[in-house]
Design an enzyme around this catalytic site. Structure first.
Site, mmCIF file in Angstrom:
data_model
loop_
_atom_site.group_PDB
_atom_site.id
_atom_site.type_symbol
_atom_site.label_atom_id
_atom_site.label_comp_id
_atom_site.label_asym_id
_atom_site.label_seq_id
_atom_site.Cartn_x
_atom_site.Cartn_y
_atom_site.Cartn_z
ATOM 1 N N HIS A 55 0.828 -1.217 0.000
ATOM 2 C CA HIS A 55 0.000 0.000 0.000
ATOM 3 C C HIS A 55 0.858 1.262 0.000
ATOM 4 O O HIS A 55 0.502 2.283 0.600
ATOM 5 C CB HIS A 55 -0.956 0.011 1.191
ATOM 6 C CG HIS A 55 -1.904 -1.145 1.228
ATOM 7 N ND1 HIS A 55 -3.070 -1.185 0.489
ATOM 8 C CD2 HIS A 55 -1.849 -2.321 1.900
ATOM 9 C CE1 HIS A 55 -3.695 -2.327 0.714
ATOM 10 N NE2 HIS A 55 -2.973 -3.047 1.547
ATOM 11 N N ASN A 128 -10.208 -3.396 1.866
ATOM 12 C CA ASN A 128 -9.862 -3.293 0.446
ATOM 13 C C ASN A 128 -11.118 -3.014 -0.366
ATOM 14 O O ASN A 128 -12.226 -2.914 0.179
ATOM 15 C CB ASN A 128 -9.212 -4.591 -0.051
ATOM 16 C CG ASN A 128 -7.797 -4.771 0.457
ATOM 17 O OD1 ASN A 128 -7.037 -3.813 0.584
ATOM 18 N ND2 ASN A 128 -7.423 -6.011 0.742
#
Length: 488
Positions: A55, A128
């Site tokens: 990320h 997510n």
């Protein structure tokens, strides 16, 4: 490949099982005594300086969460105690596998992490844009992510590494199907849904627990990029999603998501599991809406851009372990691993006192006995740096989480259900939901990287597609033939 040497810990101790974490019963939770898991995750968290290991490329904004429906029968969390109540939030979107300089439009899951600055502390819902994931045990997470990074010899992304892993891990098929579908390249961050993905729990004022899945449904509508447009934008505007989010908020076009939940008691999940054979705490699975319908909770709106990207977006430090009273966890093995790994990563990446930074600090008063270390902005003044022991016993103060005990099932051990578990039905169900055009896009998206790998990997992966749905395997074979790869 040459014969691999015996796997050991960093201290040279032979590893007996590198596939399954040590858990209390086959469904967990995990045990802290699993040193191999702990060492593996700790080392993994320290592999990159200073960007996030995963990320790394992200965008963020402030906003509000507004309660629209009453769920106080399930949770005592004060942020839900009144319809119309608003709580300040910070949201960070991200790609997963790329570096900070990578393109926003790469085929990759998207992180969707939300911080709620509640009157009882920070609640982090770290999820997510997909309701499932590639693996079900955190001991395989470093291995999986390494396949998404760069080959140690060439320093290039490697389709062979990716599909070698996926073809040997049929549990990944559900998420692989989602990743290579049209939703694998969302059109920015505003036009995608979000999911808590894991199973969490809610606790009410009586200490009663129910399990919950969190869903965020975009009010802007789902929009995805074609594979060709995603590649084009990666070259023309690699910061496409960042630009779109900043511009929309600056122009007053505040993106919104409807926040919804699926709720089930332990007894309902036990009955569903007995009927389907699926573990409700398995992150590679979803709870079908027909069995557990969505219930409305509130609305998330993003309405303020950060003033300084580094101070706010880059240094924001989420952890799924941050749960306020009325919120709780579950035996989900991946959640259990992330509860440790996220906080540990922030300690390394941002610093010992990262919670003191404005974007991470709670908006309510806080007090603890933690002192000193780097960046000790709030160091307790002259207050005691220890808490005394009450020789008469603590008793129940009525404060804090106040949840009842969690029943554990089974002896502690490393449980490997692979080979006995159903990794194909839900992947097939997802495939069968697609339109004919979406299926053709899926076939083409898979065929491009598969055409770059060896025949034995292709055959293993095709075998998984066949088991999910015969038309799935046949479609990928046909797409491979178009690229000149005969796999009959």
């Amino acid at each position: 490949m040459s014969q691999q040497p015996q796997l050991t810990t960093a201290s040279g101790i032979p590893v007996s099982d590198n596939q399954n974490s040590l858990s209390a019963g086959p469904r967990g939770p995990l045990l802290l005594q699993d040193f191999h898991l702990i060492e593996k995750l700790q080392h993994f968290n320290r592999e990159r300086i200073p960007e996030r290991v995963v990320h790394a490329k992200g965008s963020g904004a402030y906003g509000t969460f507004t309660v629209t429906h009453d769920i106080t029968q399930y949770t005592k969390a004060k942020l839900f105690n009144q319809i119309g109540k608003q709580t300040e939030t910070f949201v960070r979107f991200s790609t997963v596998g790329g570096e900070r300089g990578s393109a926003d439009t790469e085929r990759d899951p998207r992180g969707f992490a939300i911080r709620f600055y509640t009157e009882e502390g920070n609640w982090d819902l770290v999820g997510n844009n997909t309701p499932m994931f590639f693996i079900k045990d955190p001991i395989k997470f470093p291995d999986f992510v390494h396949t998404q990074k760069r080959c140690p010899r060439t320093n290039l992304k490697s389709a062979t590494m990716m599909f070698d892993f996926w073809s040997k891990a049929p549990e990944s098929l559900h998420q692989v199907t989602m990743l290579f579908s049209d939703r694998g390249t969302p059109d920015g961050y505003r036009h995608m849904d979000g999911f808590g993905s894991h199973t969490y729990s809610l606790i009410n004022g009586k200490g009663e627990r129910v399990y919950v899945k969190w869903h965020l449904k975009t009010q802007q509508g789902i929009k995805n990029l074609s594979a060709a447009d995603a590649v084009r934008l990666a070259g023309q505007d690699p910061d496409y999603a960042q630009r779109d989010l900043v511009n929309a908020i600056d122009q007053g076009e505040f993106p919104r998501w409807d926040v919804k939940v699926q709720i089930a008691t332990e007894q309902e999940l036990d009955a569903w599991s007995a009927r389907t054979g699926w573990n409700p705490f398995d992150l590679t699975k979803v709870w079908p809406h027909a069995d557990f319908p969505l219930r409305a909770v509130g609305v998330l709106e993003l309405n303020r851009n950060p003033v300084n990207y580094h101070a706010e977006v880059e240094q924001v430090a989420f952890s799924p372990a941050n749960a306020v009273p009325g919120m709780g966890y579950s035996p989900d093995k991946m959640l259990q691993g992330r509860m440790f790994a996220y906080h540990d990563a922030q300690l390394y990446r941002v610093g010992t006192n990262h919670q003191h930074l404005p974007v991470n600090a709670p908006r309510c008063p806080f007090h603890n006995q933690q002192r000193d270390g780097a960046m000790a902005i709030h160091n307790g003044g002259d207050a005691p740096n220890y808490d005394t022991v009450n020789a008469g016993g603590h008793g129940n103060t009525g404060m804090g989480h106040g949840e009842g005990p969690l029943a554990l099932h089974g002896a502690a051990g490393r449980y490997d259900g692979r080979g006995q578990e159903d990794d194909y039905t839900q992947a097939g169900n997802l495939f069968r939901l697609m339109t004919a055009a979406e299926k053709q896009n899926l076939f083409a998206n898979l065929a491009r990287p598969l055409s770059q790998v060896s025949d034995d990997i292709i055959q293993r992966q095709l075998g998984h597609f066949d088991k999910a749905d015969a038309a799935y395997g046949a479609g990928v074979r046909a797409a491979l033939k178009v690229l000149g790869k005969n796999v009959d």
